[in-house]
Design a protein around this motif. Structure first.
Motif, PDB file in Angstrom:
ATOM      1  N   ASP A  73       0.805  -1.224   0.000  1.00 33.11           N
ATOM      2  CA  ASP A  73       0.000   0.000   0.000  1.00 33.11           C
ATOM      3  C   ASP A  73       0.838   1.273   0.000  1.00 33.11           C
ATOM      4  OD1 ASP A  73       0.977   0.179   2.585  1.00 33.11           O
ATOM      5  OD2 ASP A  73      -0.930  -0.283   3.544  1.00 33.11           O
ATOM      6  N   GLY A  74       2.144   1.152   0.138  1.00 35.64           N
ATOM      7  CA  GLY A  74       3.014   2.312   0.017  1.00 35.64           C
ATOM      8  C   GLY A  74       3.002   3.268   1.190  1.00 35.64           C
ATOM      9  N   ARG A  75       2.504   2.840   2.347  1.00 33.56           N
ATOM     10  CA  ARG A  75       2.454   3.752   3.492  1.00 33.56           C
ATOM     11  C   ARG A  75       3.814   3.943   4.145  1.00 33.56           C
ATOM     12  NH1 ARG A  75      -3.178   1.679   6.419  1.00 33.56           N
ATOM     13  NH2 ARG A  75      -4.550   2.215   4.660  1.00 33.56           N
ATOM     14  N   SER A  76       4.690   2.958   4.034  1.00 30.66           N
ATOM     15  CA  SER A  76       6.022   3.084   4.612  1.00 30.66           C
ATOM     16  C   SER A  76       6.954   3.784   3.633  1.00 30.66           C
ATOM     17  CB  SER A  76       6.582   1.702   4.973  1.00 30.66           C
ATOM     18  OG  SER A  76       6.637   0.889   3.815  1.00 30.66           O
ATOM     19  N   ALA A  77       8.076   4.298   4.136  1.00 33.65           N
ATOM     20  CA  ALA A  77       9.027   5.000   3.282  1.00 33.65           C
ATOM     21  C   ALA A  77       9.611   4.033   2.255  1.00 33.65           C
ATOM     22  CB  ALA A  77      10.131   5.611   4.135  1.00 33.65           C
ATOM     23  N   PRO A  78       9.653   4.415   0.988  1.00 35.47           N
ATOM     24  CA  PRO A  78      10.171   3.515  -0.049  1.00 35.47           C
ATOM     25  C   PRO A  78      11.640   3.147   0.139  1.00 35.47           C
ATOM     26  CG  PRO A  78       8.844   5.255  -1.015  1.00 35.47           C
ATOM     27  CD  PRO A  78       9.066   5.624   0.416  1.00 35.47           C
ATOM     28  N   TRP A  79      12.450   4.054   0.729  1.00 41.89           N
ATOM     29  CA  TRP A  79      13.859   3.732   0.955  1.00 41.89           C
ATOM     30  C   TRP A  79      14.033   3.270   2.392  1.00 41.89           C
ATOM     31  CZ3 TRP A  79      18.340   1.970   0.052  1.00 41.89           C
ATOM     32  CH2 TRP A  79      19.446   2.272   0.839  1.00 41.89           C
ATOM     33  N   ASP A  80      14.553   2.075   2.565  1.00 48.56           N
ATOM     34  CA  ASP A  80      14.813   1.504   3.878  1.00 48.56           C
ATOM     35  C   ASP A  80      16.321   1.395   4.045  1.00 48.56           C
ATOM     36  OD1 ASP A  80      15.215  -0.159   6.115  1.00 48.56           O
ATOM     37  OD2 ASP A  80      13.352  -1.250   5.761  1.00 48.56           O
ATOM     38  N   ARG A  82      18.087   0.639   6.679  1.00 47.51           N
ATOM     39  CA  ARG A  82      18.530  -0.521   7.462  1.00 47.51           C
ATOM     40  C   ARG A  82      18.635  -1.765   6.596  1.00 47.51           C
ATOM     41  NH1 ARG A  82      14.890  -2.343  12.458  1.00 47.51           N
ATOM     42  NH2 ARG A  82      13.533  -2.874  10.700  1.00 47.51           N
ATOM     43  N   GLU A  83      17.689  -1.932   5.682  1.00 43.87           N
ATOM     44  CA  GLU A  83      17.688  -3.103   4.799  1.00 43.87           C
ATOM     45  C   GLU A  83      18.389  -2.835   3.464  1.00 43.87           C
ATOM     46  OE1 GLU A  83      16.605  -6.042   5.662  1.00 43.87           O
ATOM     47  OE2 GLU A  83      15.838  -5.403   7.620  1.00 43.87           O
ATOM     48  N   SER A  84      18.812  -1.596   3.231  1.00 43.95           N
ATOM     49  CA  SER A  84      19.409  -1.208   1.943  1.00 43.95           C
ATOM     50  C   SER A  84      18.491  -1.612   0.789  1.00 43.95           C
ATOM     51  CB  SER A  84      20.792  -1.839   1.760  1.00 43.95           C
ATOM     52  OG  SER A  84      21.709  -1.299   2.677  1.00 43.95           O
ATOM     53  N   ARG A  85      17.236  -1.172   0.895  1.00 45.26           N
ATOM     54  CA  ARG A  85      16.223  -1.596  -0.075  1.00 45.26           C
ATOM     55  C   ARG A  85      15.336  -0.423  -0.479  1.00 45.26           C
ATOM     56  NH1 ARG A  85      13.107  -5.162   2.888  1.00 45.26           N
ATOM     57  NH2 ARG A  85      14.601  -6.833   2.409  1.00 45.26           N
ATOM     58  N   ILE A  86      15.076  -0.325  -1.782  1.00 47.29           N
ATOM     59  CA  ILE A  86      14.084   0.598  -2.310  1.00 47.29           C
ATOM     60  C   ILE A  86      12.867  -0.231  -2.704  1.00 47.29           C
ATOM     61  CG2 ILE A  86      13.495   2.162  -4.201  1.00 47.29           C
ATOM     62  CD1 ILE A  86      16.477   2.902  -4.358  1.00 47.29           C
ATOM     63  N   THR A  87      11.708   0.135  -2.175  1.00 50.29           N
ATOM     64  CA  THR A  87      10.478  -0.589  -2.475  1.00 50.29           C
ATOM     65  C   THR A  87       9.553   0.282  -3.311  1.00 50.29           C
ATOM     66  OG1 THR A  87      10.597  -1.856  -0.411  1.00 50.29           O
ATOM     67  CG2 THR A  87       8.454  -1.743  -1.505  1.00 50.29           C
ATOM     68  N   VAL A  88       9.069  -0.257  -4.412  1.00 49.79           N
ATOM     69  CA  VAL A  88       8.103   0.431  -5.263  1.00 49.79           C
ATOM     70  C   VAL A  88       6.819  -0.381  -5.241  1.00 49.79           C
ATOM     71  CG1 VAL A  88       7.609   1.346  -7.550  1.00 49.79           C
ATOM     72  CG2 VAL A  88       9.975   1.279  -6.724  1.00 49.79           C
ATOM     73  N   CYS A  89       5.751   0.221  -4.745  1.00 43.19           N
ATOM     74  CA  CYS A  89       4.475  -0.483  -4.636  1.00 43.19           C
ATOM     75  C   CYS A  89       3.679  -0.385  -5.938  1.00 43.19           C
ATOM     76  CB  CYS A  89       3.636   0.098  -3.494  1.00 43.19           C
ATOM     77  SG  CYS A  89       4.336  -0.162  -1.857  1.00 43.19           S
ATOM     78  N   TYR A  90       3.054  -1.488  -6.292  1.00 44.37           N
ATOM     79  CA  TYR A  90       2.217  -1.474  -7.487  1.00 44.37           C
ATOM     80  C   TYR A  90       1.060  -0.487  -7.340  1.00 44.37           C
ATOM     81  CZ  TYR A  90       4.775  -5.763  -8.592  1.00 44.37           C
ATOM     82  OH  TYR A  90       5.781  -6.679  -8.849  1.00 44.37           O
ATOM     83  N   SER A  91       0.612  -0.249  -6.111  1.00 46.16           N
ATOM     84  CA  SER A  91      -0.466   0.719  -5.902  1.00 46.16           C
ATOM     85  C   SER A  91      -0.018   2.123  -6.282  1.00 46.16           C
ATOM     86  CB  SER A  91      -0.927   0.691  -4.437  1.00 46.16           C
ATOM     87  OG  SER A  91       0.148   1.018  -3.563  1.00 46.16           O
ATOM     88  N   LEU A  92       1.264   2.455  -6.037  1.00 42.55           N
ATOM     89  CA  LEU A  92       1.780   3.766  -6.438  1.00 42.55           C
ATOM     90  C   LEU A  92       1.795   3.879  -7.960  1.00 42.55           C
ATOM     91  CD1 LEU A  92       3.314   6.472  -5.937  1.00 42.55           C
ATOM     92  CD2 LEU A  92       5.415   5.130  -6.076  1.00 42.55           C
ATOM     93  N   VAL A  93       2.234   2.828  -8.621  1.00 37.44           N
ATOM     94  CA  VAL A  93       2.255   2.816 -10.086  1.00 37.44           C
ATOM     95  C   VAL A  93       0.847   3.046 -10.629  1.00 37.44           C
ATOM     96  CG1 VAL A  93       2.813   1.457 -12.133  1.00 37.44           C
ATOM     97  CG2 VAL A  93       4.243   1.265 -10.081  1.00 37.44           C
ATOM     98  N   ASP A  94      -0.126   2.376 -10.026  1.00 42.07           N
ATOM     99  CA  ASP A  94      -1.525   2.507 -10.453  1.00 42.07           C
ATOM    100  C   ASP A  94      -2.024   3.935 -10.245  1.00 42.07           C
ATOM    101  OD1 ASP A  94      -4.178   1.226 -11.211  1.00 42.07           O
ATOM    102  OD2 ASP A  94      -4.672   2.034  -9.227  1.00 42.07           O
ATOM    103  N   ARG A  95      -1.696   4.545  -9.087  1.00 40.12           N
ATOM    104  CA  ARG A  95      -2.139   5.921  -8.815  1.00 40.12           C
ATOM    105  C   ARG A  95      -1.497   6.911  -9.775  1.00 40.12           C
ATOM    106  NH1 ARG A  95      -0.838   4.639  -3.285  1.00 40.12           N
ATOM    107  NH2 ARG A  95      -2.666   3.840  -2.196  1.00 40.12           N
ATOM    108  N   LEU A  96      -0.208   6.720 -10.028  1.00 39.23           N
ATOM    109  CA  LEU A  96       0.472   7.607 -10.969  1.00 39.23           C
ATOM    110  C   LEU A  96      -0.162   7.535 -12.350  1.00 39.23           C
ATOM    111  CD1 LEU A  96       4.286   7.222 -10.158  1.00 39.23           C
ATOM    112  CD2 LEU A  96       2.942   9.326 -10.088  1.00 39.23           C
ATOM    113  N   GLU A  97      -0.422   6.319 -12.800  1.00 32.13           N
ATOM    114  CA  GLU A  97      -1.007   6.161 -14.127  1.00 32.13           C
ATOM    115  C   GLU A  97      -2.396   6.792 -14.197  1.00 32.13           C
ATOM    116  OE1 GLU A  97      -1.867   2.727 -17.474  1.00 32.13           O
ATOM    117  OE2 GLU A  97      -2.103   2.226 -15.360  1.00 32.13           O
ATOM    118  N   SER A  98      -3.243   6.513 -13.213  1.00 33.45           N
ATOM    119  CA  SER A  98      -4.609   7.030 -13.253  1.00 33.45           C
ATOM    120  C   SER A  98      -4.629   8.550 -13.114  1.00 33.45           C
ATOM    121  CB  SER A  98      -5.460   6.382 -12.152  1.00 33.45           C
ATOM    122  OG  SER A  98      -4.926   6.642 -10.865  1.00 33.45           O
TER     123      SER A  98
END
Length: 240
Positions: A73-80, A82-98
């Motif tokens: 759902d993209g509520r957490s920060a995309p850059w972590d 501690r885990e050295s990870r960037i997360t991109v949520c499909y829900s964000l992609v959907d919102r951007l497109e719409s």
């Protein structure tokens, strides 16, 4: 240095020293993984993200970083950090497109223009998170304006052909739309556009012509870009 650029330079100089020496770059750019989608809508977003190539980069980071696209759902920060990870949520992609489709349809833009804007917005978002990663991995205090400036520098270095479209997409989203990460904000959009324009004023002349950077600021954008690039020093490393 206008628009907080001095603060960026000072933070980089204080963290890295007057003649910064970056950590050895990672052996390869960030690895990207696309996880399965849990719904047809999320699957459409997954395909769009993967086919767009927006998560491709040759920018090297001082430590291995994973980029994960997943159904969230993209509520957490995309850059972590501690885990050295960037997360991109499909829900964000959907919102951007719409959102961009809705904006574009009011302008009677064609499907090709809509697709270009969506891809550019995804690229801008990814490079913003790449800016967070790059700064924090080099020991800089994490900040949105710093990540945004580093995003403009990495995008101009890595995907110069996307500069105009990325500036346009940020401009269209600048008024603020819920759930679109860090792409909103008129001042932020103008700074992002200014740095991209300043990176190559001839090639990116459409940014100034489109009014995506204030007319009175446009003449100073080349200097702003050079100052930001100098402040970043050797942070921006592009692989073969």
């Amino acid at each position: 240095m206008p628009h907080s650029l001095a603060a960026l330079a000072l933070s980089m100089v204080s963290a890295l020293g007057a003649a910064p020496t970056p950590s050895p770059p990672a052996a390869s750019p960030p690895a990207v993984r696309y996880e399965p989608a849990g719904s047809e809508r999320a699957e459409q977003a997954r395909r769009l993200l993967k086919e767009s190539g927006s998560l491709r980069t040759k920018i090297r980071l001082p430590r291995a970083v994973e980029v994960v696209a997943r159904d969230c759902d993209g509520r957490s920060a995309p850059w972590d950090a501690r885990e050295s990870r960037i997360t991109v949520c499909y829900s964000l992609v959907d919102r951007l497109e719409s959102t961009l489709t809705g904006i574009s349809e009011t302008e009677e833009a064609d499907a090709r223009a809509i697709g270009r804007r969506v891809e550019a917005a995804l690229t801008a978002f990814f490079h913003h998170e790449l800016g967070h990663a790059l700064g924090t991995l080099e020991g800089l205090p994490d900040a949105e304006d710093q990540a945004d400036r580093l995003a403009a520098l990495t995008l101009a270095t890595d995907r110069p052909e996307q500069a105009v479209a990325a500036a346009e997409a940020r401009h269209l989203l600048a008024a603020g739309h819920a759930g679109l990460g860090h792409l909103a904000g008129e001042e932020e959009s103008a700074t992002f556009a200014c740095l991209l324009y300043g990176a190559d004023p001839a090639r990116n002349a459409a940014i100034a012509k489109g009014g995506w950077v204030p007319a009175e600021r446009a003449p100073s954008c080349a200097a702003e870009y050079q100052q930001a690039k100098s402040a970043a020093g050797p942070l921006i490393v592009k692989g073969p």
